[in-house]
Write a protein that holds these residues in place. Structure first.
Motif: not given
Length: 281
Positions: A19-22, A50-55, A73-79
């Protein structure tokens, strides 16, 4: 394996487990696609709430394409470092924008053509306010689209939310989901562009090329150069897979009509739009 016809739009979503605040401002995601010839293309992804990105991606190149994500944010393995592949197959329909591909300037620099070399004749109509509720969706928008197709138009010139002839956040510029930005320009409103998607997609489906104006020039002093870059990155992420044409800004160096220092604003706009243009290239 996912399959998509050539020049048609492939869309894939990524959900952040963090989760990100912004999220719009805290993280950026891009996707590197590699075509069958080994050529790489980096495509920005867009935050869709929300927590969704699209390409979104389209290619005329038939064959196997691979992709991997790159996150700020390379630490976020889901992105970050998500991988996949898709197969582009021959287009089988009759829409000229998919059959022949998007348009470009010809090699001799004297005319326009599709990417397969088929000549393209630009006959444009101006719907600057076409993405707001002045032209209601779906009734008015679809009626006008049908009329312009019947009359032989090939291009619709349309502004991406930051309109001319009015101040920022004038109620006339809202669509069914509000304004394209929050009123302090802190972040984009994805729901506005969800409604814009319906209109842009309908134009393309009808065989009309959207010529997308990023905004009107006098918004630059209000938003600032860095916010404008984020606005444009979002537009490219959202619509570059469509067969569109881009216009950086309408009347790029014309100050707002009620500006208190028009010469200062004009100079800022001239220099600022050059910087934004270089960023986009």
């Amino acid at each position: 394996m996912r399959y998509i016809m050539q020049n048609c739009i492939f869309e894939f979503s990524f959900e952040s487990e963090k989760d990100y605040s912004d999220p719009f401002n805290d993280v950026e995601v891009s996707v590197i696609f590699t075509d069958p010839d080994g050529k790489e293309k980096t495509v920005p992804a867009f935050w869709d709430g929300g927590n969704i990105w699209r390409v979104r991606y389209a290619s005329p190149k038939i064959g196997r394409h691979t992709f991997r994500t790159v996150s700020s944010d390379p630490s976020n393995s889901s992105l970050n470092n998500q991988k996949g592949e898709l197969e582009v197959v021959p287009y089988e329909g009759n829409n000229p924008l998919f059959k022949h591909g998007p348009i470009r300037i010809s090699e001799d620099r004297r005319h326009l053509e599709h990417i397969d070399g088929t000549p393209f004749f630009w006959l444009g109509d101006t719907w600057y306010m076409g993405l707001c509720k002045r032209l209601s969706w779906p009734e008015d928008f679809q009626i006008l689209t049908e009329d312009r197709v019947e009359k032989g138009f090939s291009v619709i010139q349309i502004v991406a939310g930051l309109y001319p002839d009015m101040p920022a956040f004038d109620p006339r510029g809202a669509n069914e989901a509000g304004f394209p930005w929050e009123e302090d320009y802190s972040r984009i409103n994805p729901s506005y562009f969800d409604m814009a998607d319906l209109r842009i997609s309908w134009l393309v489906r009808s065989g009309l090329v959207p010529c997308i104006f990023g905004c009107w020039g006098y918004y630059l002093p209000w938003m600032g150069i860095e916010r404008m870059k984020k606005h444009w990155r979002y537009l490219v992420a959202r619509y570059s897979a469509f067969p569109v044409v881009w216009c950086l800004a309408g009347e790029y160096d014309m100050p707002y009509y009620l500006s208190k220092d028009k010469e200062k604003d004009r100079e800022f706009q001239r220099e600022g739009w050059i910087e934004v243009g270089r960023y986009l290239r």
